[in-house]
Write a protein that holds these residues in place. Structure first.
Motif, PDB file in Angstrom:
ATOM      1  N   GLU A   1       1.240   8.054  61.448  1.00  0.00           N
ATOM      2  CA  GLU A   1       0.908   7.034  60.447  1.00  0.00           C
ATOM      3  C   GLU A   1       0.649   5.666  61.062  1.00  0.00           C
ATOM      4  O   GLU A   1       0.110   4.779  60.405  1.00  0.00           O
ATOM      5  CB  GLU A   1       2.050   6.901  59.425  1.00  0.00           C
TER       6      GLU A   1
ATOM      7  N   LYS B   1      -1.255   2.984  62.661  1.00  0.00           N
ATOM      8  CA  LYS B   1      -2.701   2.774  62.782  1.00  0.00           C
ATOM      9  C   LYS B   1      -3.147   2.585  64.234  1.00  0.00           C
ATOM     10  O   LYS B   1      -4.206   3.064  64.628  1.00  0.00           O
ATOM     11  CB  LYS B   1      -3.106   1.567  61.938  1.00  0.00           C
TER      12      LYS B   1
ATOM     13  N   HIS C   1      -4.272   5.687  66.096  1.00  0.00           N
ATOM     14  CA  HIS C   1      -5.459   6.424  65.651  1.00  0.00           C
ATOM     15  C   HIS C   1      -6.595   6.310  66.665  1.00  0.00           C
ATOM     16  O   HIS C   1      -6.689   5.335  67.401  1.00  0.00           O
ATOM     17  CB  HIS C   1      -5.932   5.906  64.295  1.00  0.00           C
TER      18      HIS C   1
ATOM     19  N   GLU D   1     -10.901   9.254  56.102  1.00  0.00           N
ATOM     20  CA  GLU D   1      -9.994   8.104  56.038  1.00  0.00           C
ATOM     21  C   GLU D   1      -8.583   8.435  56.512  1.00  0.00           C
ATOM     22  O   GLU D   1      -7.967   7.662  57.229  1.00  0.00           O
ATOM     23  CB  GLU D   1      -9.942   7.583  54.593  1.00  0.00           C
ATOM     24  N   GLU D   2      -8.072   9.588  56.128  1.00  0.00           N
ATOM     25  CA  GLU D   2      -6.695   9.964  56.465  1.00  0.00           C
ATOM     26  C   GLU D   2      -6.605  10.484  57.899  1.00  0.00           C
ATOM     27  O   GLU D   2      -7.531  11.131  58.380  1.00  0.00           O
ATOM     28  CB  GLU D   2      -6.195  11.044  55.514  1.00  0.00           C
ATOM     29  N   PRO D   3      -5.490  10.229  58.569  1.00  0.00           N
ATOM     30  CA  PRO D   3      -5.320  10.784  59.917  1.00  0.00           C
ATOM     31  C   PRO D   3      -5.377  12.311  59.894  1.00  0.00           C
ATOM     32  O   PRO D   3      -4.956  12.942  58.921  1.00  0.00           O
ATOM     33  CB  PRO D   3      -3.923  10.316  60.331  1.00  0.00           C
TER      34      PRO D   3
ATOM     35  N   LYS E   1     -11.661  20.532  54.895  1.00  0.00           N
ATOM     36  CA  LYS E   1     -10.736  19.626  54.196  1.00  0.00           C
ATOM     37  C   LYS E   1     -11.454  18.909  53.078  1.00  0.00           C
ATOM     38  O   LYS E   1     -12.592  18.638  53.118  1.00  0.00           O
ATOM     39  CB  LYS E   1     -10.132  18.625  55.166  1.00  0.00           C
TER      40      LYS E   1
END
Length: 108
Positions: free
Chosen positions: A54, A56, A59, A76-78, A108
């Motif tokens: 989580e 950032k 990432h 957008e989501e990891p 997904k």
């Protein structure tokens, strides 16, 4: 930071049947640098790795090209590492081994 608990072990799939990575794991908050350390000593470092997914700053970009990739797409989501593994296997036409988790990113 904080010590990981049983919920973390389940969420992040870090239930190892051995203690090669230690018996207790402490997670630093994003941006935390631990110096001196075993590898760099007192030498300043630009960053560390191993933060929770989580965070950032942890990432990174993930670029794909293959038969299932229909053009640019931003997620957008990891993406969990198990999904990266499943994606690479799918691109190579290799079935996931028994016990492996994950879903290719285009599903997904």
């Amino acid at each position: 930071g904080r010590w990981i608990d049983e919920r973390d072990r389940e969420t992040y799939r870090i239930r190892y049947p051995h203690h090669r990575f230690g018996e207790a794991i402490w997670w630093a908050e994003g941006g935390t640098l631990i110096l001196p350390n075993f590898w760099q000593g007192n030498k300043p470092v630009k960053g560390m790795h191993g933060y929770r997914r989580e965070v950032k700053e942890n990432h990174a970009g993930f670029l794909l090209f293959g038969p299932h990739v229909n053009g640019p797409r931003f997620i957008e989501e990891p993406i969990a590492m198990v999904d990266v593994f499943a994606t690479i296997l799918d691109l190579l036409g290799i079935n996931k081994p028994n016990g492996a988790y994950g879903t290719p990113v285009w599903m997904k």
